[in-house]
Motif scaffolding. Sequence first.
Motif, PDB file in Angstrom:
ATOM      1  N   GLU A  58      45.304 -12.906  14.807  1.00  0.00           N
ATOM      2  CA  GLU A  58      44.812 -14.038  15.579  1.00  0.00           C
ATOM      3  C   GLU A  58      43.971 -13.523  16.747  1.00  0.00           C
ATOM      4  O   GLU A  58      43.995 -12.332  17.072  1.00  0.00           O
ATOM      5  N   THR A  59      43.217 -14.428  17.356  1.00  0.00           N
ATOM      6  CA  THR A  59      42.507 -14.057  18.579  1.00  0.00           C
ATOM      7  C   THR A  59      43.506 -13.978  19.722  1.00  0.00           C
ATOM      8  O   THR A  59      44.554 -14.656  19.703  1.00  0.00           O
ATOM      9  N   PRO A  60      43.235 -13.163  20.756  1.00  0.00           N
ATOM     10  CA  PRO A  60      44.152 -13.089  21.895  1.00  0.00           C
ATOM     11  C   PRO A  60      44.410 -14.450  22.542  1.00  0.00           C
ATOM     12  O   PRO A  60      45.534 -14.749  22.946  1.00  0.00           O
ATOM     13  N   ARG A  61      43.370 -15.263  22.648  1.00  0.00           N
ATOM     14  CA  ARG A  61      43.558 -16.562  23.285  1.00  0.00           C
ATOM     15  C   ARG A  61      44.483 -17.464  22.458  1.00  0.00           C
ATOM     16  O   ARG A  61      45.296 -18.224  23.023  1.00  0.00           O
ATOM     17  N   ARG A  62      44.364 -17.385  21.114  1.00  0.00           N
ATOM     18  CA  ARG A  62      45.250 -18.181  20.272  1.00  0.00           C
ATOM     19  C   ARG A  62      46.699 -17.734  20.439  1.00  0.00           C
ATOM     20  O   ARG A  62      47.613 -18.573  20.526  1.00  0.00           O
ATOM     21  N   VAL A  63      46.930 -16.446  20.513  1.00  0.00           N
ATOM     22  CA  VAL A  63      48.293 -15.943  20.740  1.00  0.00           C
ATOM     23  C   VAL A  63      48.810 -16.422  22.089  1.00  0.00           C
ATOM     24  O   VAL A  63      49.966 -16.835  22.221  1.00  0.00           O
ATOM     25  N   ALA A  64      47.935 -16.390  23.108  1.00  0.00           N
ATOM     26  CA  ALA A  64      48.345 -16.852  24.430  1.00  0.00           C
ATOM     27  C   ALA A  64      48.714 -18.327  24.404  1.00  0.00           C
ATOM     28  O   ALA A  64      49.677 -18.756  25.063  1.00  0.00           O
ATOM     29  N   GLU A  65      47.954 -19.127  23.645  1.00  0.00           N
ATOM     30  CA  GLU A  65      48.254 -20.555  23.547  1.00  0.00           C
ATOM     31  C   GLU A  65      49.600 -20.803  22.870  1.00  0.00           C
ATOM     32  O   GLU A  65      50.323 -21.744  23.217  1.00  0.00           O
ATOM     33  N   VAL A  66      49.951 -19.947  21.918  1.00  0.00           N
ATOM     34  CA  VAL A  66      51.252 -20.073  21.252  1.00  0.00           C
ATOM     35  C   VAL A  66      52.380 -19.726  22.216  1.00  0.00           C
ATOM     36  O   VAL A  66      53.431 -20.395  22.246  1.00  0.00           O
ATOM     37  N   LEU A  67      52.186 -18.675  23.018  1.00  0.00           N
ATOM     38  CA  LEU A  67      53.254 -18.205  23.901  1.00  0.00           C
ATOM     39  C   LEU A  67      53.405 -19.060  25.148  1.00  0.00           C
ATOM     40  O   LEU A  67      54.489 -19.098  25.758  1.00  0.00           O
ATOM     41  N   ARG A  68      52.342 -19.728  25.547  1.00  0.00           N
ATOM     42  CA  ARG A  68      52.361 -20.445  26.827  1.00  0.00           C
ATOM     43  C   ARG A  68      53.519 -21.440  26.962  1.00  0.00           C
ATOM     44  O   ARG A  68      54.245 -21.414  27.966  1.00  0.00           O
ATOM     45  N   PRO A  69      53.754 -22.351  26.001  1.00  0.00           N
ATOM     46  CA  PRO A  69      54.869 -23.295  26.192  1.00  0.00           C
ATOM     47  C   PRO A  69      56.237 -22.628  26.228  1.00  0.00           C
ATOM     48  O   PRO A  69      57.140 -23.111  26.913  1.00  0.00           O
TER      49      PRO A  69
END
Length: 426
Positions: A58-69
């Motif tokens: 995945e892109t780093p931003r997509r991974v960050a969006e998954v981890l954020r919540p």
Amino acid sequence: MTPVELSRTVLRAVRRAVEGGELRVAVPEKASVTVPGAGGWGDYATNIALQLARPAGETPRRVAEVLRPHLAGAHGVSGVEITGPGFLNISLGSTASTALVEEILRRGPRYGFVEFVEFGGFEGFEGFVEGDGAGRDGPTDRPVHLHAPHDPRALVLMDVIARLLRSQGTPVRTSCETRPEPEWTAALRIDVDAYGTPAALASPATPAATAAPEAPATPEAPAAPATPTTPAPLDVDVDIRPVPAPHLAELLSLGPDAARWALLHPAAHDRPRPTADLLVQGEGNPLFRVRYAHARTRAVSRNAADLGFTARPGDVDEGVQEDVHGDTAPTTAPPVRTPPPAPLLAHLADHPRVLARAAAHRAPDLLARHLVAVADATLPLLPTTLPLGDEKPLAAHRARLALAEAAGVVLAGGLSLLGIDAPEHL
């Protein structure tokens, strides 16, 4: 919440995302947590999304969006934002910073030390930092032997390394090839346990445990001569051999505090510069900034006492006004704004890890540079600590005073480990 605790929180967020089928990666053993860089936000930042992007496909931003919540719902976290290509910027709740300040004020200059405690039937080490990346296995009963040549810088470094190891629960023995000159001892505050080479310092060895026991003497068989013993060389765990200091006479003329700083602030493999610049009371002198920041924290405490109020950990921006007796009342006046405390709180929370790493790597310069960072983050806070003019003390003033006193505690404890005085007035 300390950086180590937040690192564990990040890893738990990754584990929940993996268990929920949102990410298909192996959960890493550790997550890096640092103070946000330029363009960052909040109290801490982590690059865990960039670390996991390639294995997750995945892109780093997509991974960050998954981890954020998963991070946003963690205890002690008040907010999470994504910046840049995928950095997760984390803001801690005021309760986390309040607990940190309370912990520092409770433990005093020994904050960051590892100490054996007994409480409610529990026995263990208070302050031990796990997962700090320093290669430590925790406190040990086995003494560490430090040995130094006949060199003033080596002796000062050995003295501070011994203090750092003892602060982490490790017993230490120090030795030097020969007794230092009296002027070194006086000018540099050198203290060594023993003098001589490791072989000369060794205790006599006993015969091998596997040797057959001697038979008792009889008229027919006289006693055999005693088995000779040879002193075993004393094991040296660390042989302290830094780059020597040039201009010894100039070094000794600086006085103990400036001389020790000149030897400790550079890394052991760098050549020290013992010049009179270390005596200058100005912003360009890091030793002055550290000692001045400590003296200023003591001054604001004295001034607050004169005004009739004391420190109370809390929210440094809380817009509640109170009288000198501690009675509180809401106020429509805007909160008194202070420089963001996040960098200072991050440095204070990082202090136990810095002590652990400095001890593990035998690197006092890590502590010296950390104290400079604490001082530079403390000084902007101090002008907003006390009320101005006829202004009544706010709850925020009490909280800022507590934060300033916590910074002073860390500076005093760190300077003490370096063998440098922390002045009350400067």
